[in-house]
Design a protein around this motif. Structure first.
Motif, PDB file in Angstrom:
ATOM      1  N   ARG A   1     -48.377  15.697 -40.191  1.00  0.00           N
ATOM      2  CA  ARG A   1     -47.512  14.548 -40.439  1.00  0.00           C
ATOM      3  C   ARG A   1     -47.529  14.183 -41.921  1.00  0.00           C
ATOM      4  O   ARG A   1     -48.373  14.637 -42.685  1.00  0.00           O
ATOM      5  CB  ARG A   1     -47.955  13.377 -39.580  1.00  0.00           C
ATOM      6  CG  ARG A   1     -47.800  13.690 -38.086  1.00  0.00           C
ATOM      7  CD  ARG A   1     -48.097  12.492 -37.252  1.00  0.00           C
ATOM      8  NE  ARG A   1     -47.050  11.512 -37.401  1.00  0.00           N
ATOM      9  CZ  ARG A   1     -46.077  11.314 -36.535  1.00  0.00           C
ATOM     10  NH1 ARG A   1     -46.038  12.030 -35.445  1.00  0.00           N
ATOM     11  NH2 ARG A   1     -45.159  10.400 -36.736  1.00  0.00           N
ATOM     12  N   ILE A   2     -46.613  13.343 -42.303  1.00  0.00           N
ATOM     13  CA  ILE A   2     -46.422  12.994 -43.707  1.00  0.00           C
ATOM     14  C   ILE A   2     -47.649  12.308 -44.313  1.00  0.00           C
ATOM     15  O   ILE A   2     -47.983  12.539 -45.467  1.00  0.00           O
ATOM     16  CB  ILE A   2     -45.147  12.144 -43.897  1.00  0.00           C
ATOM     17  CG1 ILE A   2     -44.793  12.050 -45.383  1.00  0.00           C
ATOM     18  CG2 ILE A   2     -45.289  10.785 -43.238  1.00  0.00           C
ATOM     19  CD1 ILE A   2     -43.412  11.482 -45.641  1.00  0.00           C
ATOM     20  N   THR A   3     -48.342  11.475 -43.540  1.00  0.00           N
ATOM     21  CA  THR A   3     -49.511  10.774 -44.102  1.00  0.00           C
ATOM     22  C   THR A   3     -50.623  11.756 -44.458  1.00  0.00           C
ATOM     23  O   THR A   3     -51.253  11.618 -45.499  1.00  0.00           O
ATOM     24  CB  THR A   3     -50.025   9.701 -43.123  1.00  0.00           C
ATOM     25  OG1 THR A   3     -50.221  10.297 -41.838  1.00  0.00           O
ATOM     26  CG2 THR A   3     -49.075   8.542 -43.010  1.00  0.00           C
ATOM     27  N   GLU A   4     -50.826  12.756 -43.623  1.00  0.00           N
ATOM     28  CA  GLU A   4     -51.848  13.768 -43.910  1.00  0.00           C
ATOM     29  C   GLU A   4     -51.431  14.627 -45.102  1.00  0.00           C
ATOM     30  O   GLU A   4     -52.232  14.954 -45.976  1.00  0.00           O
ATOM     31  CB  GLU A   4     -52.097  14.639 -42.675  1.00  0.00           C
ATOM     32  CG  GLU A   4     -53.043  15.800 -42.903  1.00  0.00           C
ATOM     33  CD  GLU A   4     -54.467  15.391 -43.288  1.00  0.00           C
ATOM     34  OE1 GLU A   4     -55.209  16.253 -43.804  1.00  0.00           O
ATOM     35  OE2 GLU A   4     -54.853  14.224 -43.099  1.00  0.00           O
ATOM     36  N   ALA A   5     -50.160  15.002 -45.154  1.00  0.00           N
ATOM     37  CA  ALA A   5     -49.658  15.797 -46.283  1.00  0.00           C
ATOM     38  C   ALA A   5     -49.819  15.021 -47.584  1.00  0.00           C
ATOM     39  O   ALA A   5     -50.258  15.577 -48.597  1.00  0.00           O
ATOM     40  CB  ALA A   5     -48.200  16.165 -46.058  1.00  0.00           C
ATOM     41  N   ALA A   6     -49.463  13.755 -47.572  1.00  0.00           N
ATOM     42  CA  ALA A   6     -49.591  12.922 -48.775  1.00  0.00           C
ATOM     43  C   ALA A   6     -51.050  12.835 -49.213  1.00  0.00           C
ATOM     44  O   ALA A   6     -51.356  12.927 -50.403  1.00  0.00           O
ATOM     45  CB  ALA A   6     -49.027  11.533 -48.512  1.00  0.00           C
ATOM     46  N   ARG A   7     -51.946  12.648 -48.253  1.00  0.00           N
ATOM     47  CA  ARG A   7     -53.376  12.565 -48.582  1.00  0.00           C
ATOM     48  C   ARG A   7     -53.850  13.861 -49.238  1.00  0.00           C
ATOM     49  O   ARG A   7     -54.517  13.833 -50.267  1.00  0.00           O
ATOM     50  CB  ARG A   7     -54.198  12.276 -47.322  1.00  0.00           C
ATOM     51  CG  ARG A   7     -55.686  12.025 -47.610  1.00  0.00           C
ATOM     52  CD  ARG A   7     -56.512  11.944 -46.350  1.00  0.00           C
ATOM     53  NE  ARG A   7     -56.520  13.175 -45.571  1.00  0.00           N
ATOM     54  CZ  ARG A   7     -57.195  14.284 -45.904  1.00  0.00           C
ATOM     55  NH1 ARG A   7     -57.897  14.331 -47.007  1.00  0.00           N
ATOM     56  NH2 ARG A   7     -57.149  15.349 -45.133  1.00  0.00           N
ATOM     57  N   ARG A   8     -53.466  14.982 -48.688  1.00  0.00           N
ATOM     58  CA  ARG A   8     -53.889  16.280 -49.245  1.00  0.00           C
ATOM     59  C   ARG A   8     -53.340  16.505 -50.652  1.00  0.00           C
ATOM     60  O   ARG A   8     -53.967  17.145 -51.477  1.00  0.00           O
ATOM     61  CB  ARG A   8     -53.438  17.417 -48.342  1.00  0.00           C
ATOM     62  CG  ARG A   8     -54.235  17.542 -47.091  1.00  0.00           C
ATOM     63  CD  ARG A   8     -53.866  18.811 -46.380  1.00  0.00           C
ATOM     64  NE  ARG A   8     -54.563  18.930 -45.123  1.00  0.00           N
ATOM     65  CZ  ARG A   8     -54.570  20.026 -44.393  1.00  0.00           C
ATOM     66  NH1 ARG A   8     -53.900  21.094 -44.800  1.00  0.00           N
ATOM     67  NH2 ARG A   8     -55.218  20.061 -43.268  1.00  0.00           N
TER      68      ARG A   8
END
Length: 127
Positions: A2-9
């Protein structure tokens, strides 16, 4: 993912990833939004099934964009316009014309050769 995990990475925010998507700085979505719950990638429950899922290709593309922005000290909108210049011949022609008019780009070789040809013809006529 999801976008939140991608942003965190990637060390950015989900909002910036959405902004980059609107600018065309993410690969095109390969899969259409699932029609029914439970048909999304990764066996999800269907919640937010129409939302973009980030895979390795998307993460690599955003990481490259971030690196280019940092290296050349530009923002996402500037990078998106650079891609537009490369992808759209008419935009490229207009930017080239501007570059020639302000002296940042030289005339294309064909024009330079035409100038030299005309100059040679004028010299021959004088004789």
């Amino acid at each position: 993912m999801r976008i939140t995990e991608a942003a965190r990475r990637l060390g950015t925010s989900p909002r910036m990833l959405r902004y980059r998507e609107t600018l065309g700085l993410l690969p095109a979505t390969r899969d259409p939004a699932p029609a029914a719950a439970g048909t999304g990638r990764g066996g999800g429950t269907g919640r937010g099934g129409g939302h973009r899922r980030f895979g390795d290709a998307e993460l690599r593309a955003v990481a490259l964009a971030l690196a280019l922005e940092k290296r050349y000290d530009i923002g996402p909108a500037e990078l998106a316009f650079g891609l537009r210049v490369l992808a759209e011949p008419q935009v490229q022609a207009h930017v080239r014309e501007l570059g020639e008019r302000i002296g940042r780009l030289s005339a294309p070789p064909a024009r330079a050769l035409d100038f030299e040809k005309e100059k040679a013809l004028r010299l021959l006529r004088r004789r």
